[in-house]
Design a protein around this motif. Structure first.
Motif, PDB file in Angstrom:
ATOM      1  N   LEU A  87      13.912  20.475  -6.888  1.00 39.86           N
ATOM      2  CA  LEU A  87      14.608  19.249  -6.497  1.00 39.86           C
ATOM      3  C   LEU A  87      14.497  19.010  -4.997  1.00 39.86           C
ATOM      4  O   LEU A  87      14.253  17.872  -4.557  1.00 39.86           O
ATOM      5  N   ASP A  88      14.684  20.056  -4.199  1.00 41.92           N
ATOM      6  CA  ASP A  88      14.579  19.908  -2.742  1.00 41.92           C
ATOM      7  C   ASP A  88      13.208  19.370  -2.344  1.00 41.92           C
ATOM      8  O   ASP A  88      13.088  18.484  -1.483  1.00 41.92           O
ATOM      9  N   GLU A  89      12.169  19.900  -2.975  1.00 40.15           N
ATOM     10  CA  GLU A  89      10.807  19.480  -2.659  1.00 40.15           C
ATOM     11  C   GLU A  89      10.581  18.015  -3.043  1.00 40.15           C
ATOM     12  O   GLU A  89      10.046  17.224  -2.255  1.00 40.15           O
ATOM     13  N   LYS A  90      10.998  17.670  -4.253  1.00 38.55           N
ATOM     14  CA  LYS A  90      10.789  16.303  -4.723  1.00 38.55           C
ATOM     15  C   LYS A  90      11.692  15.317  -3.979  1.00 38.55           C
ATOM     16  O   LYS A  90      11.293  14.179  -3.708  1.00 38.55           O
ATOM     17  N   GLN A  91      12.915  15.744  -3.644  1.00 41.01           N
ATOM     18  CA  GLN A  91      13.831  14.868  -2.915  1.00 41.01           C
ATOM     19  C   GLN A  91      13.278  14.558  -1.529  1.00 41.01           C
ATOM     20  O   GLN A  91      13.378  13.411  -1.052  1.00 41.01           O
ATOM     21  N   ALA A  92      12.697  15.568  -0.874  1.00 39.97           N
ATOM     22  CA  ALA A  92      12.107  15.341   0.447  1.00 39.97           C
ATOM     23  C   ALA A  92      10.957  14.353   0.358  1.00 39.97           C
ATOM     24  O   ALA A  92      10.825  13.456   1.215  1.00 39.97           O
ATOM     25  N   ALA A  93      10.111  14.495  -0.651  1.00 32.67           N
ATOM     26  CA  ALA A  93       8.996  13.566  -0.835  1.00 32.67           C
ATOM     27  C   ALA A  93       9.503  12.160  -1.142  1.00 32.67           C
ATOM     28  O   ALA A  93       8.970  11.161  -0.637  1.00 32.67           O
ATOM     29  N   PHE A  94      10.542  12.090  -1.976  1.00 30.22           N
ATOM     30  CA  PHE A  94      11.131  10.793  -2.325  1.00 30.22           C
ATOM     31  C   PHE A  94      11.736  10.120  -1.096  1.00 30.22           C
ATOM     32  O   PHE A  94      11.513   8.925  -0.852  1.00 30.22           O
ATOM     33  N   ASP A  95      12.521  10.871  -0.309  1.00 27.13           N
ATOM     34  CA  ASP A  95      13.161  10.307   0.884  1.00 27.13           C
ATOM     35  C   ASP A  95      12.122   9.788   1.875  1.00 27.13           C
ATOM     36  O   ASP A  95      12.312   8.736   2.503  1.00 27.13           O
ATOM     37  N   ALA A  96      11.025  10.532   2.028  1.00 31.62           N
ATOM     38  CA  ALA A  96       9.966  10.108   2.953  1.00 31.62           C
ATOM     39  C   ALA A  96       9.338   8.798   2.495  1.00 31.62           C
ATOM     40  O   ALA A  96       9.065   7.901   3.309  1.00 31.62           O
ATOM     41  N   LEU A  97       9.110   8.659   1.207  1.00 29.29           N
ATOM     42  CA  LEU A  97       8.542   7.420   0.672  1.00 29.29           C
ATOM     43  C   LEU A  97       9.536   6.262   0.775  1.00 29.29           C
ATOM     44  O   LEU A  97       9.158   5.125   1.100  1.00 29.29           O
ATOM     45  N   LEU A  98      10.815   6.548   0.532  1.00 35.80           N
ATOM     46  CA  LEU A  98      11.831   5.503   0.571  1.00 35.80           C
ATOM     47  C   LEU A  98      11.932   4.872   1.956  1.00 35.80           C
ATOM     48  O   LEU A  98      12.159   3.661   2.089  1.00 35.80           O
ATOM     49  N   LEU A  99      11.741   5.693   2.995  1.00 34.73           N
ATOM     50  CA  LEU A  99      11.799   5.173   4.362  1.00 34.73           C
ATOM     51  C   LEU A  99      10.637   4.241   4.683  1.00 34.73           C
ATOM     52  O   LEU A  99      10.674   3.510   5.671  1.00 34.73           O
ATOM     53  N   ARG A 100       9.601   4.260   3.853  1.00 33.79           N
ATOM     54  CA  ARG A 100       8.437   3.397   4.072  1.00 33.79           C
ATOM     55  C   ARG A 100       8.550   2.059   3.357  1.00 33.79           C
ATOM     56  O   ARG A 100       7.719   1.177   3.549  1.00 33.79           O
ATOM     57  N   VAL A 101       9.567   1.901   2.507  1.00 34.61           N
ATOM     58  CA  VAL A 101       9.697   0.667   1.734  1.00 34.61           C
ATOM     59  C   VAL A 101      10.091  -0.480   2.659  1.00 34.61           C
ATOM     60  O   VAL A 101      11.101  -0.396   3.363  1.00 34.61           O
ATOM     61  N   PRO A 102       9.319  -1.565   2.673  1.00 37.53           N
ATOM     62  CA  PRO A 102       9.637  -2.676   3.581  1.00 37.53           C
ATOM     63  C   PRO A 102      10.742  -3.563   3.041  1.00 37.53           C
ATOM     64  O   PRO A 102      11.048  -3.557   1.845  1.00 37.53           O
ATOM     65  N   ASN A 103      11.326  -4.324   3.937  1.00 41.02           N
ATOM     66  CA  ASN A 103      12.300  -5.331   3.543  1.00 41.02           C
ATOM     67  C   ASN A 103      11.578  -6.512   2.883  1.00 41.02           C
ATOM     68  O   ASN A 103      10.384  -6.722   3.105  1.00 41.02           O
ATOM     69  N   ILE A 104      12.295  -7.263   2.086  1.00 40.25           N
ATOM     70  CA  ILE A 104      11.735  -8.467   1.477  1.00 40.25           C
ATOM     71  C   ILE A 104      11.800  -9.597   2.506  1.00 40.25           C
ATOM     72  O   ILE A 104      12.896  -9.952   2.961  1.00 40.25           O
ATOM     73  N   PRO A 105      10.679 -10.173   2.928  1.00 39.21           N
ATOM     74  CA  PRO A 105      10.721 -11.231   3.943  1.00 39.21           C
ATOM     75  C   PRO A 105      11.245 -12.547   3.364  1.00 39.21           C
ATOM     76  O   PRO A 105      11.155 -12.789   2.159  1.00 39.21           O
ATOM     77  N   TRP A 106      11.780 -13.383   4.234  1.00 42.18           N
ATOM     78  CA  TRP A 106      12.314 -14.670   3.782  1.00 42.18           C
ATOM     79  C   TRP A 106      11.166 -15.569   3.341  1.00 42.18           C
ATOM     80  O   TRP A 106      10.022 -15.433   3.787  1.00 42.18           O
ATOM     81  N   GLN A 107      11.476 -16.490   2.464  1.00 46.72           N
ATOM     82  CA  GLN A 107      10.436 -17.282   1.829  1.00 46.72           C
ATOM     83  C   GLN A 107       9.702 -18.202   2.790  1.00 46.72           C
ATOM     84  O   GLN A 107       8.574 -18.615   2.515  1.00 46.72           O
ATOM     85  N   GLY A 108      10.324 -18.520   3.927  1.00 46.41           N
ATOM     86  CA  GLY A 108       9.677 -19.429   4.874  1.00 46.41           C
ATOM     87  C   GLY A 108       8.703 -18.759   5.818  1.00 46.41           C
ATOM     88  O   GLY A 108       8.051 -19.440   6.629  1.00 46.41           O
ATOM     89  N   ALA A 109       8.578 -17.440   5.761  1.00 52.61           N
ATOM     90  CA  ALA A 109       7.678 -16.728   6.676  1.00 52.61           C
ATOM     91  C   ALA A 109       6.225 -16.969   6.279  1.00 52.61           C
ATOM     92  O   ALA A 109       5.879 -16.890   5.098  1.00 52.61           O
TER      93      ALA A 109
END
Length: 419
Positions: A87-109
């Motif tokens: 779990l520690d190994e997979k959680q670390a990999a998951f947390d690292a990937l989660l920090l890379r997830v971008p925000n959803i930009p507004w539709q007018g961009a």
């Protein structure tokens, strides 16, 4: 970062955001790790419950059964240990990937991978027409002995500056003028440190991904910040802000440092792109209401524009494309000021809305009137940054004799009409 429930329920929207923002993200791997970590947590909880049941019944068990129960409890303990390590190994990999997830930009961009897809919203002010051969800011500085640009390079390296005399005073006067304007608009002036711990950079979204742009103090595991936003974002980290304390409006002043990685050969001459500078940052923490944060976005942008208008500097407002706004931004407007010697506008301000993307990383929360705890929205904007703003200020207000006529708001602070 985005909320996990949102990612699970809207994978197509997250994939599109990653594509539009030109962010390499393996969302399938993230979702798979999410499932695996949840399954492991359930398994560990089940095993612990089983071991606890054995322990509870051990005292009343028959003596002949106790060795087998003890062996079983020990085996379950070993299984828990193996599962926890996994779990520690997979959680670390998951947390690292989660920090890379971008925000959803507004539709007018504007949708595009980089700044080439930015669009001009509007242009303000009148571009000066000189009846003489205008000088660039470096020539003006040298003519009036306002800096020791050549002398400081052997001392501190390239992309550094050393203002002197009236120009050094003007830099301070500009900041005081801007600070007084923001405090009159209800912002609390804050002087914040230029150093911060790595987690503060993670909280704003600067890390991971931009470590090479920050100066690292290895002995103390600290980094030099490129904006007061880094300190201000973590200032209330872990707190639950009561509804009657919102919004929080800060005007953060600090020295700032950037390595300018990737800008080799660009703007080496003069004050446009330097390693150390000073910045006054508008920063807002408000309710997680899209309409409220949109109103604050316009207020921050208005404040920056009003300063340029008062300083009589022509500028244009830019709508940043999805690929230029950065991972965490919901919306970003840049302001570019006119630089006569270059014959074009150059960025001097940036205004960003991040919704709760930054707040989730920094654990910034508020309690609403129903006592429900929610993540706040955050916004930031460059109110004024020097010495970069000195470039259009000097060049747009130069006179035929090589002097600089000051815009009206600065004359009293500078004890005269000219620099």
């Amino acid at each position: 970062m985005l909320g996990l429930s949102f990612i699970r329920e809207n994978p197509d929207a997250v994939r599109k955001a990653a594509v539009d923002k030109n962010v390499p993200l393996d969302l399938d791997a993230l979702l798979a790790l999410d499932g695996e970590t949840r399954a492991l947590k359930t398994r560990i909880d089940t095993l612990r419950a089983e071991r606890n049941a054995i322990s509870d019944g051990f005292r009343t068990a028959a003596n002949e059964d106790k060795p087998a129960l003890g062996a079983k409890a020990k085996a379950i303990g070993a299984e828990i240990g193996t599962a926890e390590a996994e779990l520690d190994e997979k959680q670390a990999a998951f947390d690292a990937l989660l920090l890379r997830v971008p925000n959803i930009p507004w539709q007018g961009a504007p949708v595009g991978p980089d700044e080439n897809f930015n669009t001009v919203v509007r242009q303000e002010g009148t571009i000066p027409s000189f009846d003489f051969e205008p000088l660039d800011h470096v020539a003006l500085i040298e003519k009036n002995d306002w800096a020791d640009l050549a002398r400081i390079t052997p001392v501190a390296g390239s992309r550094t500056y050393c203002l002197k005399g009236r120009l050094a005073l003007l830099e301070q006067a500009l900041m005081l003028w801007a600070q007084k304007r923001l405090t009159a608009d209800g912002f609390t002036l804050m002087t914040v440190p230029a150093i911060a711990k790595p987690h503060a950079f993670v909280a704003t979204g600067h890390f991971p991904g931009h470590e090479d742009e920050a100066y690292h103090i290895q002995e103390d595991e600290l980094y030099l910040a490129g904006t007061g936003e880094i300190a201000l974002t973590s200032l209330h980290s872990g707190e639950i802000i009561e509804a009657d304390r919102l919004p929080i409006l800060y005007a953060g002043y600090s020295p700032c440092f950037r390595r300018e990685v990737g800008s080799a050969g660009r703007d080496v001459r003069g004050l446009l792109r330097v390693h150390q500078f000073f910045k006054l940052e508008q920063y807002v923490i408000c309710r997680d209401d899209p309409e409220e944060s949109a109103a604050f976005h316009q207020r921050l942008l208005h404040n920056a524009e009003a300063m340029l208008q008062a300083l009589e500097i022509p500028y244009q407002v830019i709508e940043a494309s999805t690929g230029d706004m950065g991972n965490g931004k919901f919306r970003m407007n840049d302001i570019e000021s006119w630089v006569p010697s270059l014959g074009k506008y150059r960025e001097t301000h940036s205004c960003s809305t991040l919704h709760d993307w930054q707040a989730r990383r920094a654990n910034l929360r508020w309690r609403d009137e129903d006592r429900k705890v929610r993540f706040v929205h955050t916004l930031n904007n460059t109110a004024l940054a020097t010495p970069r703003l000195l470039v259009p200020l000097l060049e747009n207000h130069q006179t035929a004799d090589g002097r600089v006529k000051l815009p009206e708001p600065l004359r009293e602070l500078m004890d005269g009409d000219y620099l």
